[in-house]
Structures are given as C-alpha cells and as structure tokens.
Design a protein around this motif. Structure first.
Motif, PDB file in Angstrom:
ATOM      1  N   MET A   1       0.825  -1.211   0.000  1.00 60.15           N
ATOM      2  CA  MET A   1       0.000   0.000   0.000  1.00 60.15           C
ATOM      3  C   MET A   1       0.863   1.268   0.000  1.00 60.15           C
ATOM      4  N   MET A   2       1.894   1.294   0.856  1.00 59.11           N
ATOM      5  CA  MET A   2       2.751   2.458   0.932  1.00 59.11           C
ATOM      6  C   MET A   2       3.448   2.703  -0.400  1.00 59.11           C
ATOM      7  N   GLU A   3       3.930   1.631  -1.024  1.00 60.50           N
ATOM      8  CA  GLU A   3       4.619   1.792  -2.304  1.00 60.50           C
ATOM      9  C   GLU A   3       3.676   2.366  -3.350  1.00 60.50           C
ATOM     10  N   GLN A   4       2.436   1.907  -3.367  1.00 57.70           N
ATOM     11  CA  GLN A   4       1.463   2.411  -4.334  1.00 57.70           C
ATOM     12  C   GLN A   4       1.184   3.896  -4.097  1.00 57.70           C
ATOM     13  N   ILE A   5       1.023   4.275  -2.827  1.00 56.75           N
ATOM     14  CA  ILE A   5       0.794   5.693  -2.488  1.00 56.75           C
ATOM     15  C   ILE A   5       1.950   6.548  -2.967  1.00 56.75           C
ATOM     16  N   LEU A   6       3.168   6.073  -2.716  1.00 56.53           N
ATOM     17  CA  LEU A   6       4.344   6.840  -3.124  1.00 56.53           C
ATOM     18  C   LEU A   6       4.456   6.941  -4.635  1.00 56.53           C
ATOM     19  N   ARG A   7       4.267   5.828  -5.329  1.00 58.12           N
ATOM     20  CA  ARG A   7       4.395   5.853  -6.788  1.00 58.12           C
ATOM     21  C   ARG A   7       3.353   6.784  -7.415  1.00 58.12           C
ATOM     22  N   GLU A   8       2.123   6.697  -6.944  1.00 52.55           N
ATOM     23  CA  GLU A   8       1.072   7.553  -7.491  1.00 52.55           C
ATOM     24  C   GLU A   8       1.342   9.020  -7.150  1.00 52.55           C
ATOM     25  N   GLY A   9       1.801   9.261  -5.914  1.00 52.47           N
ATOM     26  CA  GLY A   9       2.087  10.634  -5.500  1.00 52.47           C
ATOM     27  C   GLY A   9       3.256  11.221  -6.264  1.00 52.47           C
ATOM     28  N   LEU A  10       4.318  10.448  -6.446  1.00 59.68           N
ATOM     29  CA  LEU A  10       5.480  10.927  -7.193  1.00 59.68           C
ATOM     30  C   LEU A  10       5.116  11.203  -8.651  1.00 59.68           C
ATOM     31  N   ALA A  11       4.285  10.340  -9.221  1.00 59.42           N
ATOM     32  CA  ALA A  11       3.840  10.569 -10.594  1.00 59.42           C
ATOM     33  C   ALA A  11       3.051  11.871 -10.697  1.00 59.42           C
ATOM     34  N   ALA A  12       2.221  12.129  -9.693  1.00 56.40           N
ATOM     35  CA  ALA A  12       1.429  13.366  -9.685  1.00 56.40           C
ATOM     36  C   ALA A  12       2.322  14.600  -9.588  1.00 56.40           C
ATOM     37  N   LEU A  13       3.481  14.440  -8.943  1.00 54.49           N
ATOM     38  CA  LEU A  13       4.428  15.540  -8.812  1.00 54.49           C
ATOM     39  C   LEU A  13       5.441  15.584  -9.954  1.00 54.49           C
ATOM     40  N   SER A  14       5.272  14.679 -10.922  1.00 56.31           N
ATOM     41  CA  SER A  14       6.203  14.558 -12.059  1.00 56.31           C
ATOM     42  C   SER A  14       7.624  14.265 -11.590  1.00 56.31           C
ATOM     43  N   LEU A  15       7.723  13.398 -10.581  1.00 52.19           N
ATOM     44  CA  LEU A  15       9.007  12.970 -10.038  1.00 52.19           C
ATOM     45  C   LEU A  15       9.196  11.484 -10.300  1.00 52.19           C
ATOM     46  N   PRO A  16      10.435  10.978 -10.274  1.00 44.54           N
ATOM     47  CA  PRO A  16      10.685   9.574 -10.631  1.00 44.54           C
ATOM     48  C   PRO A  16      10.018   8.594  -9.667  1.00 44.54           C
ATOM     49  N   THR A  17       9.168   7.740 -10.212  1.00 48.98           N
ATOM     50  CA  THR A  17       8.412   6.811  -9.370  1.00 48.98           C
ATOM     51  C   THR A  17       9.281   5.700  -8.799  1.00 48.98           C
ATOM     52  N   ASP A  18      10.437   5.425  -9.440  1.00 48.72           N
ATOM     53  CA  ASP A  18      11.298   4.366  -8.908  1.00 48.72           C
ATOM     54  C   ASP A  18      11.953   4.781  -7.590  1.00 48.72           C
ATOM     55  N   ALA A  19      11.850   6.068  -7.234  1.00 52.49           N
ATOM     56  CA  ALA A  19      12.372   6.520  -5.937  1.00 52.49           C
ATOM     57  C   ALA A  19      11.506   6.043  -4.788  1.00 52.49           C
ATOM     58  N   ALA A  20      10.350   5.451  -5.091  1.00 52.73           N
ATOM     59  CA  ALA A  20       9.486   4.937  -4.025  1.00 52.73           C
ATOM     60  C   ALA A  20      10.213   3.916  -3.164  1.00 52.73           C
ATOM     61  N   VAL A  21      11.043   3.082  -3.777  1.00 55.17           N
ATOM     62  CA  VAL A  21      11.720   2.007  -3.029  1.00 55.17           C
ATOM     63  C   VAL A  21      12.729   2.574  -2.024  1.00 55.17           C
ATOM     64  N   PRO A  22      13.667   3.459  -2.420  1.00 54.68           N
ATOM     65  CA  PRO A  22      14.567   4.025  -1.409  1.00 54.68           C
ATOM     66  C   PRO A  22      13.848   4.914  -0.388  1.00 54.68           C
ATOM     67  N   LEU A  23      12.771   5.581  -0.796  1.00 58.42           N
ATOM     68  CA  LEU A  23      12.003   6.357   0.185  1.00 58.42           C
ATOM     69  C   LEU A  23      11.408   5.437   1.245  1.00 58.42           C
TER      70      LEU A  23
END
Length: 233
Positions: A1-23
């Motif tokens: 769930m957290m990874e999905q929230i981060l990926r969707e949020g980063l995409a909305a901010l036009s930031l790299p979604t692969d950063a979800a894992v290190p975050l």
C-alpha cells in the motif's frame, strides 16, 4: 500500500516513481529507530508516505536544486532534506540539527543507503551560521518556529541571489506579514508564496520563498537566547 501511495504521489508531482523504493527504505529505518528515539509522531506507513515524504518531495517543484549547495536547517528526522536527496542526487546537502542523536541517526542511514554528497552536522543553527556565512544557494526548513525567527537562523547562510524555502501551514498569512520587516533587515525579500496539495489528500501546505537580495548584516544571527527573547519585528 505504501509503495502504491508513493508511486502515485510521485507521478502526480512529475518525479521519478522508482524513488518509491529508497524512500520506503528510509522510512523503515526511521520508524524502527523511532521505537527507541523520539523522531516523529507520524508512525502509520501510509501517513508517513503522504505527510512526510510526498509533502517534502513537493519542494522539487518549487525551485531547481540541481548543482546547488543546500542546507536543511533544523532537519530533525531528516525533513525535508532526506527525501530531497533520495529524489534528486545532483546537489550538495548539509543536514543541520542541534540534537546529536538525530544527526547520528541520519549519518547512519546515509552510510547504509550509500547516499552521496550529504554532510550531517551537529550544531546550533546560529553558531553554524557564524562560521558558514553566505555559503549556500538554498536553505530549507520545516522547523516549527515563527518565520521571523527562522529567517534569522537561515538567511545568514544563504548567498545573495539564493533562496530560503520555509515550509509553513496554509493559514500563515499573518505570520508572513509580521515577518516582512525582519526579512528585509536580514537581507531578504518574500518572492513568492506557493500553496500545494499533497497528492492523494485534501491537505494544502505552503512554501514561503524568500530571496536573498543583499548581504545579511554582521550583527545577525544573534545568540538564540536573544532571538527567542526579542525576535526581530
């Protein structure tokens, strides 16, 4: 769930979604250490993703950090500095905090995650500013202090032509108005007020962008006891 929230949020901010894992790796270390050290009151992973990580990530849409020298004043558990470093590797970051245990935690995390171009400094902001005047392109702060106080601690660190990004609540109009004279005395000018909504929420936060337009007088910053007793007005 957290990874999905981060990926969707980063995409909305036009930031790299692969950063979800290190975050997520950073937040896992933070929450584990929080069991023995008071680092954050936010302990649910979903809230951590939105209210800490994505909130801080929004700064990358405010100004360009690439190639800059950045100091995060009163970084605490590493906000906003750590998410910014994880998302954007091309700048030099100083994490500054007065509590040694927090800095030791951040140093350990940086070492374990292999994060580069990060300096973790245990020092009071006003003492650090006296030794590093006008050496940074950008200062950030998410610290809970009035804007006039934050500016006295941060603007001496910022080069003329640089910026201080103060993360504030959206209902900070009076605080900003009250601080304008202090900002001017310290060599700054309020350039912009940017309100943004944290992706996936209806929460709106604010970044006050203060430009450094002239050198800070040598009398500032004062000792913190003086700043606290008689804030600039």
């Amino acid at each position: 769930m957290m990874e999905q929230i981060l990926r969707e949020g980063l995409a909305a901010l036009s930031l790299p979604t692969d950063a979800a894992v290190p975050l997520m790796a950073f937040s896992a270390q933070l929450l584990e250490t929080n069991k023995v050290m008071n680092l954050t009151a936010i302990t649910e992973p979903e809230d951590m993703a939105r209210l800490h990580l994505l909130d801080c990530a929004a700064l990358l849409n405010i100004t360009d950090f690439r190639g800059k020298r950045v100091v995060d004043v009163g970084t605490g558990a590493g906000f906003p500095g750590m998410p910014l470093r994880i998302l954007e590797p091309d700048f030099d970051l100083t994490l500054l905090d007065s509590l040694g245990k927090r800095i030791a935690f951040l140093q350990r995390v940086c070492d374990e995650m292999g994060l580069q171009r990060v300096t973790c400094v245990h020092a009071r902001a006003e003492e650090f500013a006296a030794m590093h005047r006008e050496q940074y392109d950008i200062a950030t702060s998410r610290a809970v202090a009035a804007l006039n106080v934050l500016c006295e601690l941060t603007l001496p660190l910022v080069k003329v032509g640089g910026r201080f990004l103060a993360m504030k609540a959206v209902d900070s109009d009076d605080e900003i108005r009250t601080a304008k004279s202090a900002v001017a005395q310290l060599g700054g000018k309020v350039e912009d007020i940017r309100d943004y909504t944290i992706p996936g929420t209806d929460i709106t936060h604010r970044v006050v962008v203060i430009g450094k337009v002239k050198p800070t007088p040598a009398a500032f910053p004062r000792a913190f006891a003086k700043i606290k007793k008689a804030p600039l007005i």
